[in-house]
Design a protein around this motif. Structure first.
Motif, short mmCIF file in Angstrom:
data_model
loop_
_atom_site.label_atom_id
_atom_site.label_comp_id
_atom_site.label_asym_id
_atom_site.label_seq_id
_atom_site.Cartn_x
_atom_site.Cartn_y
_atom_site.Cartn_z
N HIS A 52 5.41 -46.72 47.31
CA HIS A 52 5.84 -45.75 48.33
C HIS A 52 5.83 -44.33 47.78
O HIS A 52 6.62 -43.49 48.20
CB HIS A 52 7.21 -46.11 48.91
N SER A 53 4.91 -44.08 46.84
CA SER A 53 4.81 -42.77 46.19
C SER A 53 3.40 -42.22 46.37
O SER A 53 2.43 -42.78 45.86
CB SER A 53 5.12 -42.91 44.69
N SER A 54 3.32 -41.09 47.06
CA SER A 54 2.03 -40.44 47.24
C SER A 54 1.46 -39.99 45.90
O SER A 54 0.25 -40.11 45.66
CB SER A 54 2.14 -39.24 48.17
N HIS A 55 2.32 -39.45 45.04
CA HIS A 55 1.83 -38.94 43.75
C HIS A 55 1.22 -40.06 42.90
O HIS A 55 0.13 -39.91 42.36
CB HIS A 55 2.96 -38.25 42.98
N PRO A 111 -5.86 -37.81 51.00
CA PRO A 111 -4.66 -37.72 51.83
C PRO A 111 -3.35 -37.87 51.06
O PRO A 111 -2.30 -37.40 51.51
CB PRO A 111 -4.84 -38.86 52.84
N PHE A 112 -3.40 -38.46 49.88
CA PHE A 112 -2.18 -38.66 49.11
C PHE A 112 -1.73 -37.39 48.38
O PHE A 112 -0.75 -37.41 47.64
CB PHE A 112 -2.32 -39.87 48.18
N LEU A 113 -2.42 -36.28 48.66
CA LEU A 113 -1.89 -34.97 48.29
C LEU A 113 -0.68 -34.63 49.16
O LEU A 113 0.13 -33.79 48.79
CB LEU A 113 -2.98 -33.90 48.44
N VAL A 117 4.38 -40.36 52.07
CA VAL A 117 3.41 -41.45 51.93
C VAL A 117 2.99 -42.03 53.28
O VAL A 117 1.84 -42.44 53.44
CB VAL A 117 3.93 -42.54 50.96
N HIS A 118 3.88 -42.04 54.25
CA HIS A 118 3.52 -42.59 55.57
C HIS A 118 2.50 -41.71 56.28
O HIS A 118 1.56 -42.22 56.89
CB HIS A 118 4.78 -42.82 56.42
N LEU A 121 -0.78 -42.19 54.39
CA LEU A 121 -1.42 -43.45 54.76
C LEU A 121 -2.14 -43.33 56.11
O LEU A 121 -3.27 -43.80 56.26
CB LEU A 121 -0.40 -44.59 54.81
N THR A 122 -1.48 -42.70 57.06
CA THR A 122 -2.09 -42.54 58.39
C THR A 122 -3.41 -41.77 58.29
O THR A 122 -4.42 -42.17 58.86
CB THR A 122 -1.11 -41.82 59.35
N LEU A 123 -3.39 -40.68 57.54
CA LEU A 123 -4.62 -39.90 57.37
C LEU A 123 -5.66 -40.68 56.57
O LEU A 123 -6.86 -40.64 56.89
CB LEU A 123 -4.31 -38.57 56.69
N ALA A 124 -5.22 -41.43 55.57
CA ALA A 124 -6.15 -42.24 54.77
C ALA A 124 -6.84 -43.30 55.63
O ALA A 124 -8.03 -43.57 55.45
CB ALA A 124 -5.42 -42.89 53.60
#
Length: 171
Positions: A52-55, A111-113, A117-118, A121-124
């Motif tokens: 659950h971590s974008s970084h 997108p994880f920039l 994270v949610h 994920l949607t953009l990814a």
């Protein structure tokens, strides 16, 4: 005859140029784009769902895209010297394949920039969908594959890898 109408020799050169373009650029580039777009889905989405971590997902995505690009560049470059198949310079094909593999894996990592994270994920998901449609369009344009069949094949393959990533990430 008009100067604007190509003769048979010119037509055969055009056909040969098109064939070389497909063999030396489109095919290795498409193989790389497909590999990068599909093979990196599982580690990226597994990381997103597990941490659950974008970084962290961004770092794993970049590492996966770079590793896949290097691996595919060497694989393509070392698999065929071009003399038997006419596919051209192996170093050039390796560079094309590796670069396109990196791009395919890196695009849905971007997108994880986004810190949330949610939202990332949607953009990814959208980016992956666009990647798969582009792959289907390239297959349709250069390999005369039915667009519908190409979409089905690419989406099924991508969907299986994505599902594996989600299942692994949620376990």
């Amino acid at each position: 005859m008009s100067d604007n109408i190509p003769n048979l020799n010119e037509l055969s050169e055009i056909v040969e140029d098109d064939r070389n373009f497909v063999l030396r650029i489109v095919q290795p580039g498409l193989a790389g784009l497909m590999d990068g777009s599909v093979s990196t889905l599982a580690p990226i989405f597994a990381t997103a769902f597990a941490t659950h971590s974008s970084h962290t997902t961004l770092l794993i995505g970049i590492a996966t895209a770079v590793g896949a690009g290097i691996s595919m560049a060497f694989s393509e470059g070392l698999s065929d010297d071009g003399s038997l198949t006419g596919r051209g310079n192996p170093v050039f094909r390796g560079i094309v394949t590796g670069l396109m593999t990196f791009i395919g894996g890196f695009l849905h990592t971007l997108p994880f920039l986004i810190a949330n994270v949610h939202h990332a994920l949607t953009l990814a998901y959208v980016v992956v969908g666009v990647e798969l449609i582009v792959i289907a369009l390239i297959r349709h344009r250069y390999f005369k594959t039915s667009f519908a069949l190409s979409c089905l094949q690419v989406i099924v393959g991508g969907g299986l890898v994505f599902a594996a990533g989600v299942l692994i990430g949620q376990s």
